[in-house]
Enzyme design. Structure first.
Site, PDB file in Angstrom:
ATOM      1  N   HIS A  27       0.863  -1.227  -0.055  1.00 16.63           N
ATOM      2  CA  HIS A  27       0.086   0.006  -0.127  1.00 16.63           C
ATOM      3  C   HIS A  27       0.880   1.383   0.035  1.00 16.63           C
ATOM      4  CE1 HIS A  27      -3.928   1.976   0.914  1.00 16.63           C
ATOM      5  NE2 HIS A  27      -2.818   2.948   1.044  1.00 16.63           N
ATOM      6  N   CYS A  28       1.128   1.888  -1.149  1.00 14.97           N
ATOM      7  CA  CYS A  28       1.772   3.104  -1.289  1.00 14.97           C
ATOM      8  C   CYS A  28       1.206   3.881  -2.465  1.00 14.97           C
ATOM      9  CB  CYS A  28       3.312   2.916  -1.306  1.00 14.97           C
ATOM     10  SG  CYS A  28       3.803   1.487  -2.653  1.00 14.97           S
ATOM     11  N   HIS A  29       1.672   5.158  -2.729  1.00 19.81           N
ATOM     12  CA  HIS A  29       1.029   5.784  -3.709  1.00 19.81           C
ATOM     13  C   HIS A  29       2.190   6.409  -4.559  1.00 19.81           C
ATOM     14  CE1 HIS A  29      -2.680   5.677  -1.445  1.00 19.81           C
ATOM     15  NE2 HIS A  29      -2.075   6.015  -0.443  1.00 19.81           N
ATOM     16  N   TYR A  45      -7.957  17.331  -1.450  1.00 22.52           N
ATOM     17  CA  TYR A  45      -6.661  17.625  -0.935  1.00 22.52           C
ATOM     18  C   TYR A  45      -5.513  17.781  -2.240  1.00 22.52           C
ATOM     19  CZ  TYR A  45      -5.250  12.778  -1.150  1.00 22.52           C
ATOM     20  OH  TYR A  45      -4.723  11.593  -1.492  1.00 22.52           O
ATOM     21  N   ARG A 120     -10.083   0.166  -6.368  1.00 19.80           N
ATOM     22  CA  ARG A 120     -10.503   0.559  -5.170  1.00 19.80           C
ATOM     23  C   ARG A 120     -11.715   1.584  -4.849  1.00 19.80           C
ATOM     24  NH1 ARG A 120      -7.026   5.069  -1.791  1.00 19.80           N
ATOM     25  NH2 ARG A 120      -6.931   4.055   0.317  1.00 19.80           N
ATOM     26  N   HIS A 177      -6.101  -0.358   5.937  1.00 18.36           N
ATOM     27  CA  HIS A 177      -5.834   0.289   7.035  1.00 18.36           C
ATOM     28  C   HIS A 177      -6.799  -0.182   8.532  1.00 18.36           C
ATOM     29  CE1 HIS A 177      -3.792   2.747   4.464  1.00 18.36           C
ATOM     30  NE2 HIS A 177      -4.830   3.772   4.343  1.00 18.36           N
ATOM     31  N   ASP A 244       2.104   3.096   3.103  1.00 20.15           N
ATOM     32  CA  ASP A 244       1.188   4.294   3.035  1.00 20.15           C
ATOM     33  C   ASP A 244       2.045   5.256   2.499  1.00 20.15           C
ATOM     34  OD1 ASP A 244      -1.186   5.320   2.365  1.00 20.15           O
ATOM     35  OD2 ASP A 244      -1.676   5.394   4.554  1.00 20.15           O
ATOM     36  N   ASN A 249      -2.779  13.393   3.843  1.00 19.83           N
ATOM     37  CA  ASN A 249      -3.668  13.712   4.801  1.00 19.83           C
ATOM     38  C   ASN A 249      -3.195  13.593   6.268  1.00 19.83           C
ATOM     39  OD1 ASN A 249      -5.699  15.006   3.280  1.00 19.83           O
ATOM     40  ND2 ASN A 249      -6.475  12.940   2.410  1.00 19.83           N
TER      41      ASN A 249
END
Ligand code: 0GY
Length: 292
Positions: A27-29, A45, A120, A177, A244, A249
């Site tokens: 889980h990363c962006h 955001y 997602r 999460h 993550d 945020n």
């Protein structure tokens, strides 16, 4: 006016624990760079640019060999930045996309060819409108035959209403999460019990990341550990973990990604659990065609 995003940690520590070969950050962006991959106009955001080169370098430092890029709401259904990093990864990255209900079969196939293995859906108040449930049903019916799964990201207070809907969907589902439970309410809280109930159904998986999101005590986020560890021990074959990064945020206590890796020593009780969490489980969900 959106508050300015907090930048990711500038110099994460080298972890004290050594991760197994093939370890996957599931889980990363990747964000932008916005000059090349603009953010979605309807975003709630604006993150700092978090380009692929920085993420490749972070993973090298942390001892992470593979990753799953998860499409975030700030890029909407434009999956281009994610696909660009997957294309540059020589098979070491996979992706989870966001799509609209009218996505064509050709687009889905092209996403699959580009390394996408799931879609997602967000049900998180601070990320804007919830995913439309009719669209969720329509999309999941289309992606199930591709062998894809759905990743569901929700605020803990949505779980009671969402659980029956999720159970009715025809595919594997991965919960982000730890269901975003509030760690200060303890492992006996109703939301965590509901999460455990859902996990009793073998189609459900859960990510034991987001310790920094569910923690109320702050760094080193040890109040999140009982939740993660309980999930790893109860469902060793259906748990995933991720950094993550770059932590969209997060408005205070930006985590050191090396310290998040070190938390794994508390989350996974022994090497066998750690290997399943970081290697075997992500391989099954994201690289099954390369293992036969
Ligand atoms: C995460 C969490 C967040 C953001 C998103 O799609 C997103 O924008 O997922 C968040 O704000 O908590 O998984 O990155």
């Amino acid at each position: 006016m959106q508050p300015a995003a907090l930048p990711f940690h500038p110099s994460p520590k080298a972890p004290e624990i050594r991760l197994p070969a093939g370890a996957c950050d599931a889980h990363c962006h990747v964000f932008g760079p916005s000059a090349r991959f603009p953010f979605a106009p309807q975003r709630t955001y604006t993150p700092v640019d978090a380009p692929k080169e920085t993420l490749f370098a972070l993973h090298a430092k942390l001892g992470i060999d593979r990753c799953v890029l998860v499409q975030a709401s700030c890029h909407g259904t434009d999956n281009a930045a994610m696909l660009d990093m997957i294309a540059a990864s020589e098979g070491r990255c996979r992706g989870v996309a966001m799509v609209t209900a009218d996505v064509s079969d050709a687009e889905l196939q092209s996403l699959h060819d580009g390394g996408v293995r799931g879609v997602r859906f967000n049900f998180v108040t601070h990320l804007g409108e919830d995913a439309d449930l009719d669209a969720v049903r329509a999309i999941t019916a289309r992606i199930a035959p591709l062998g894809w799964h759905a990743v569901v990201h929700f605020d803990a207070d949505r779980l009671e209403t969402l659980a029956p809907v999720l159970k009715s969907l025809p595919l594997t589902m991965v919960i982000d999460h730890m269901g975003r439970v509030d760690a200060s309410l303890g492992v006996d809280q109703p939301a965590f019990r509901m999460l455990l109930d859902l996990m009793a159904d073998e189609r459900f998986w859960v990510k034991v990341c987001g310790s920094e999101r569910i923690s109320r005590a702050g760094p080193p986020f040890h109040d999140a550990v009982p939740f993660a560890r309980s999930l790893v021990e109860r469902f060793p074959e259906r748990v995933l973990w991720g950094t993550d990064w770059p932590h969209p945020n997060i408005r205070k206590n930006m985590p050191d990604d090396g310290a998040l890796v070190d938390l794994l020593a508390l989350i996974a009780p022994d090497e066998a659990h750690l290997h399943r969490l970081l290697v075997d489980n992500p391989t099954r969900l994201y690289w099954s065609e390369t293992t036969g």
